[in-house]
Each structure stands twice: as structure tokens, then as C-alpha cells.
Design a protein around this motif. Structure first.
Motif, PDB file in Angstrom:
ATOM      1  N   ILE A 174      32.965  84.000 -10.189  1.00  0.00           N
ATOM      2  CA  ILE A 174      33.545  84.522  -8.941  1.00  0.00           C
ATOM      3  C   ILE A 174      35.010  84.128  -8.831  1.00  0.00           C
ATOM      4  CG2 ILE A 174      33.514  84.269  -6.414  1.00  0.00           C
ATOM      5  CD1 ILE A 174      30.408  83.940  -6.705  1.00  0.00           C
ATOM      6  N   GLU A 175      35.296  82.874  -9.094  1.00  0.00           N
ATOM      7  CA  GLU A 175      36.675  82.387  -8.951  1.00  0.00           C
ATOM      8  C   GLU A 175      37.605  83.030  -9.970  1.00  0.00           C
ATOM      9  OE1 GLU A 175      39.168  80.976  -6.587  1.00  0.00           O
ATOM     10  OE2 GLU A 175      37.197  80.121  -6.223  1.00  0.00           O
ATOM     11  N   ARG A 176      37.104  83.289 -11.162  1.00  0.00           N
ATOM     12  CA  ARG A 176      37.939  83.955 -12.179  1.00  0.00           C
ATOM     13  C   ARG A 176      38.324  85.357 -11.726  1.00  0.00           C
ATOM     14  NH1 ARG A 176      42.027  83.900 -15.030  1.00  0.00           N
ATOM     15  NH2 ARG A 176      41.972  85.043 -16.962  1.00  0.00           N
ATOM     16  N   ILE A 177      37.364  86.085 -11.156  1.00  0.00           N
ATOM     17  CA  ILE A 177      37.654  87.426 -10.650  1.00  0.00           C
ATOM     18  C   ILE A 177      38.603  87.336  -9.458  1.00  0.00           C
ATOM     19  CG2 ILE A 177      36.648  89.510  -9.636  1.00  0.00           C
ATOM     20  CD1 ILE A 177      34.052  88.782 -11.230  1.00  0.00           C
ATOM     21  N   LEU A 178      38.371  86.368  -8.572  1.00  0.00           N
ATOM     22  CA  LEU A 178      39.263  86.179  -7.421  1.00  0.00           C
ATOM     23  C   LEU A 178      40.685  85.853  -7.866  1.00  0.00           C
ATOM     24  CD1 LEU A 178      37.065  84.180  -4.889  1.00  0.00           C
ATOM     25  CD2 LEU A 178      37.968  86.498  -4.611  1.00  0.00           C
ATOM     26  N   ASP A 179      40.807  85.118  -8.967  1.00  0.00           N
ATOM     27  CA  ASP A 179      42.124  84.774  -9.492  1.00  0.00           C
ATOM     28  C   ASP A 179      42.916  86.043  -9.805  1.00  0.00           C
ATOM     29  OD1 ASP A 179      44.024  82.795 -10.258  1.00  0.00           O
ATOM     30  OD2 ASP A 179      43.507  83.123 -12.359  1.00  0.00           O
ATOM     31  N   PHE A 180      42.249  87.030 -10.388  1.00  0.00           N
ATOM     32  CA  PHE A 180      42.909  88.310 -10.644  1.00  0.00           C
ATOM     33  C   PHE A 180      43.275  88.992  -9.333  1.00  0.00           C
ATOM     34  CE2 PHE A 180      41.023  87.850 -14.840  1.00  0.00           C
ATOM     35  CZ  PHE A 180      42.011  88.375 -15.668  1.00  0.00           C
ATOM     36  N   GLN A 181      42.298  89.079  -8.407  1.00  0.00           N
ATOM     37  CA  GLN A 181      42.525  89.746  -7.130  1.00  0.00           C
ATOM     38  C   GLN A 181      43.677  89.103  -6.356  1.00  0.00           C
ATOM     39  OE1 GLN A 181      37.940  90.643  -6.302  1.00  0.00           O
ATOM     40  NE2 GLN A 181      39.142  90.719  -4.475  1.00  0.00           N
ATOM     41  N   ASN A 182      43.722  87.778  -6.347  1.00  0.00           N
ATOM     42  CA  ASN A 182      44.761  87.069  -5.600  1.00  0.00           C
ATOM     43  C   ASN A 182      46.154  87.299  -6.163  1.00  0.00           C
ATOM     44  OD1 ASN A 182      42.829  86.089  -3.854  1.00  0.00           O
ATOM     45  ND2 ASN A 182      42.581  84.160  -4.957  1.00  0.00           N
ATOM     46  N   HIS A 183      46.223  87.761  -7.403  1.00  0.00           N
ATOM     47  CA  HIS A 183      47.506  88.091  -8.027  1.00  0.00           C
ATOM     48  C   HIS A 183      47.706  89.608  -8.117  1.00  0.00           C
ATOM     49  CE1 HIS A 183      47.093  83.868  -9.318  1.00  0.00           C
ATOM     50  NE2 HIS A 183      48.402  83.874  -9.185  1.00  0.00           N
ATOM     51  N   ASN A 184      46.938  90.342  -7.285  1.00  0.00           N
ATOM     52  CA  ASN A 184      47.016  91.813  -7.235  1.00  0.00           C
ATOM     53  C   ASN A 184      46.848  92.455  -8.607  1.00  0.00           C
ATOM     54  OD1 ASN A 184      47.436  91.947  -4.410  1.00  0.00           O
ATOM     55  ND2 ASN A 184      49.574  91.376  -4.726  1.00  0.00           N
ATOM     56  N   MET A 185      45.915  91.931  -9.375  1.00  0.00           N
ATOM     57  CA  MET A 185      45.636  92.447 -10.715  1.00  0.00           C
ATOM     58  C   MET A 185      44.176  92.889 -10.790  1.00  0.00           C
ATOM     59  SD  MET A 185      47.598  89.440 -12.844  1.00  0.00           S
ATOM     60  CE  MET A 185      46.983  89.961 -14.417  1.00  0.00           C
ATOM     61  N   GLN A 186      43.892  93.813 -11.679  1.00  0.00           N
ATOM     62  CA  GLN A 186      42.532  94.266 -11.937  1.00  0.00           C
ATOM     63  C   GLN A 186      41.868  93.283 -12.905  1.00  0.00           C
ATOM     64  OE1 GLN A 186      41.222  97.160 -10.488  1.00  0.00           O
ATOM     65  NE2 GLN A 186      43.132  97.102  -9.348  1.00  0.00           N
ATOM     66  N   CYS A 187      40.566  93.056 -12.732  1.00  0.00           N
ATOM     67  CA  CYS A 187      39.833  92.161 -13.629  1.00  0.00           C
ATOM     68  C   CYS A 187      39.034  92.995 -14.624  1.00  0.00           C
ATOM     69  CB  CYS A 187      38.900  91.250 -12.845  1.00  0.00           C
ATOM     70  SG  CYS A 187      37.949  90.150 -13.921  1.00  0.00           S
ATOM     71  N   TYR A 188      39.554  93.114 -15.834  1.00  0.00           N
ATOM     72  CA  TYR A 188      38.883  93.835 -16.906  1.00  0.00           C
ATOM     73  C   TYR A 188      38.266  92.868 -17.910  1.00  0.00           C
ATOM     74  CZ  TYR A 188      41.465  97.851 -15.125  1.00  0.00           C
ATOM     75  OH  TYR A 188      41.957  98.843 -14.320  1.00  0.00           O
ATOM     76  N   THR A 189      38.078  91.623 -17.520  1.00  0.00           N
ATOM     77  CA  THR A 189      37.565  90.592 -18.413  1.00  0.00           C
ATOM     78  C   THR A 189      36.170  90.964 -18.906  1.00  0.00           C
ATOM     79  OG1 THR A 189      38.821  88.975 -17.149  1.00  0.00           O
ATOM     80  CG2 THR A 189      37.144  88.128 -18.631  1.00  0.00           C
ATOM     81  N   THR A 190      35.947  90.831 -20.200  1.00  0.00           N
ATOM     82  CA  THR A 190      34.647  91.163 -20.788  1.00  0.00           C
ATOM     83  C   THR A 190      33.699  89.967 -20.710  1.00  0.00           C
ATOM     84  OG1 THR A 190      35.258  90.412 -23.004  1.00  0.00           O
ATOM     85  CG2 THR A 190      35.774  92.715 -22.446  1.00  0.00           C
ATOM     86  N   ASN A 191      32.431  90.238 -20.915  1.00  0.00           N
ATOM     87  CA  ASN A 191      31.443  89.154 -20.964  1.00  0.00           C
ATOM     88  C   ASN A 191      31.782  88.170 -22.073  1.00  0.00           C
ATOM     89  OD1 ASN A 191      30.198  90.522 -18.918  1.00  0.00           O
ATOM     90  ND2 ASN A 191      28.399  91.104 -20.081  1.00  0.00           N
ATOM     91  N   GLU A 192      32.243  88.683 -23.186  1.00  0.00           N
ATOM     92  CA  GLU A 192      32.596  87.818 -24.312  1.00  0.00           C
ATOM     93  C   GLU A 192      33.748  86.882 -23.950  1.00  0.00           C
ATOM     94  OE1 GLU A 192      33.718  88.079 -29.065  1.00  0.00           O
ATOM     95  OE2 GLU A 192      33.680  89.920 -27.882  1.00  0.00           O
ATOM     96  N   GLN A 193      34.754  87.410 -23.265  1.00  0.00           N
ATOM     97  CA  GLN A 193      35.882  86.574 -22.855  1.00  0.00           C
ATOM     98  C   GLN A 193      35.430  85.486 -21.871  1.00  0.00           C
ATOM     99  OE1 GLN A 193      38.225  89.901 -21.518  1.00  0.00           O
ATOM    100  NE2 GLN A 193      39.714  89.625 -23.187  1.00  0.00           N
ATOM    101  N   LEU A 194      34.576  85.873 -20.915  1.00  0.00           N
ATOM    102  CA  LEU A 194      34.066  84.886 -19.962  1.00  0.00           C
ATOM    103  C   LEU A 194      33.199  83.842 -20.661  1.00  0.00           C
ATOM    104  CD1 LEU A 194      33.181  87.231 -16.981  1.00  0.00           C
ATOM    105  CD2 LEU A 194      34.998  85.502 -17.026  1.00  0.00           C
ATOM    106  N   ALA A 195      32.392  84.287 -21.618  1.00  0.00           N
ATOM    107  CA  ALA A 195      31.542  83.355 -22.371  1.00  0.00           C
ATOM    108  C   ALA A 195      32.396  82.325 -23.114  1.00  0.00           C
ATOM    109  CB  ALA A 195      30.654  84.120 -23.341  1.00  0.00           C
TER     110      ALA A 195
END
Length: 125
Positions: free
Chosen positions: A39-60
Motif C-alpha cells: 500500500i505504501e509503495r503505491i501511495l509513494d507514487f500517488q503522493n508524487h503525482n505518478m502512476q504506479c506500473y510496478t510489477t509483481n516481480e519488482q515488488l517481490a
């Protein structure tokens, strides 16, 4: 020899308050620390006005977990309506692929913070 630059992910107290069990569609879903990190990783993108296209592999790789575990946690967060996920086609060098964008639904986060039985909150009874 210089040390590599370390990056930290700040997890807000409000996100940690989500840890626990929830009921939605008569199913128990547990939110744990890994969910908070996602959740926080996605929020980090949102808080910087960016889209979160992070893949499962990148998160893993980021959270030292398996791709399958990340996929399961994201699926549960989608069931809880905390993550809204959309898929779009992308084309690079003549190759097309599907790209997933994820955003955090602040209303659902608020619902989870105030209700453990989301069936009652969403009217799924």
C-alpha cells in the motif's frame, strides 16, 4: 569504498492501523505488514503525482518475497477495494503488452480503519 545509496520506504501510522482481519463477501481476509508495504509503495507514487506500473516481480524483489505471495496480497487488497487496478495495452518497439496501473482507494482505506466487517459497511449481507 563508498556505500551504496540506501532507499527507505516510510510507512505511515495510518497504514499500520489497517493490520488485522476483515470480512468481505463472507470471506476473512487478513492484512499484514507486507500489505502495508505494498500500500505504501503505491501511495509513494500517488503522493508524487505518478502512476504506479510496478510489477509483481519488482515488488517481490523490493520486499524479498515471492511473486506468487505478492500476487496473492494484491488480489486480497483488490477484494477489500483498497487497491483499484486497471490494465492497459502498451506498445514498445513494435511489441504490445499489458501494463497494470494501481491506485489506492482512500475511501476504502477509511472504511477498513473504521469497520472490520466490510459486508455490513458495503451492504453485502
Amino acid at each position: 569504498m563508498p556505500q551504496p545509496k540506501r532507499q527507505f520506504l516510510q510507512v505511515h501510522y495510518d497504514v499500520f492501523q489497517l493490520i488485522g482481519e476483515y470480512i468481505i463477501d463472507k470471506e476473512k481476509i487478513k492484512i499484514d505488514y507486507l500489505d502495508c508495504l505494498i500500500i505504501e509503495r503505491i501511495l509513494d507514487f500517488q503522493n508524487h503525482n505518478m502512476q504506479c506500473y510496478t510489477t509483481n516481480e519488482q515488488l517481490a524483489n523490493m520486499f524479498n518475497s515471492s511473486i506468487r505471495t505478492i500476487a496473492r496480497h494484491i488480489a486480497n487488497l483488490i477484494k477489500l477495494k483498497i487497491i483499484i487496478s486497471s490494465v492497459a495495452k502498451s506498445s514498445t518497439n513494435g511489441k504490445s503488452s499489458n501494463v497494470r496501473n494501481m491506485v489506492i482507494n482512500y475511501a476504502a482505506v477509511g472504511a477498513c480503519r473504521s469497520n472490520r466487517d466490510l459486508d455490513k459497511y458495503y451492504g453485502n449481507i
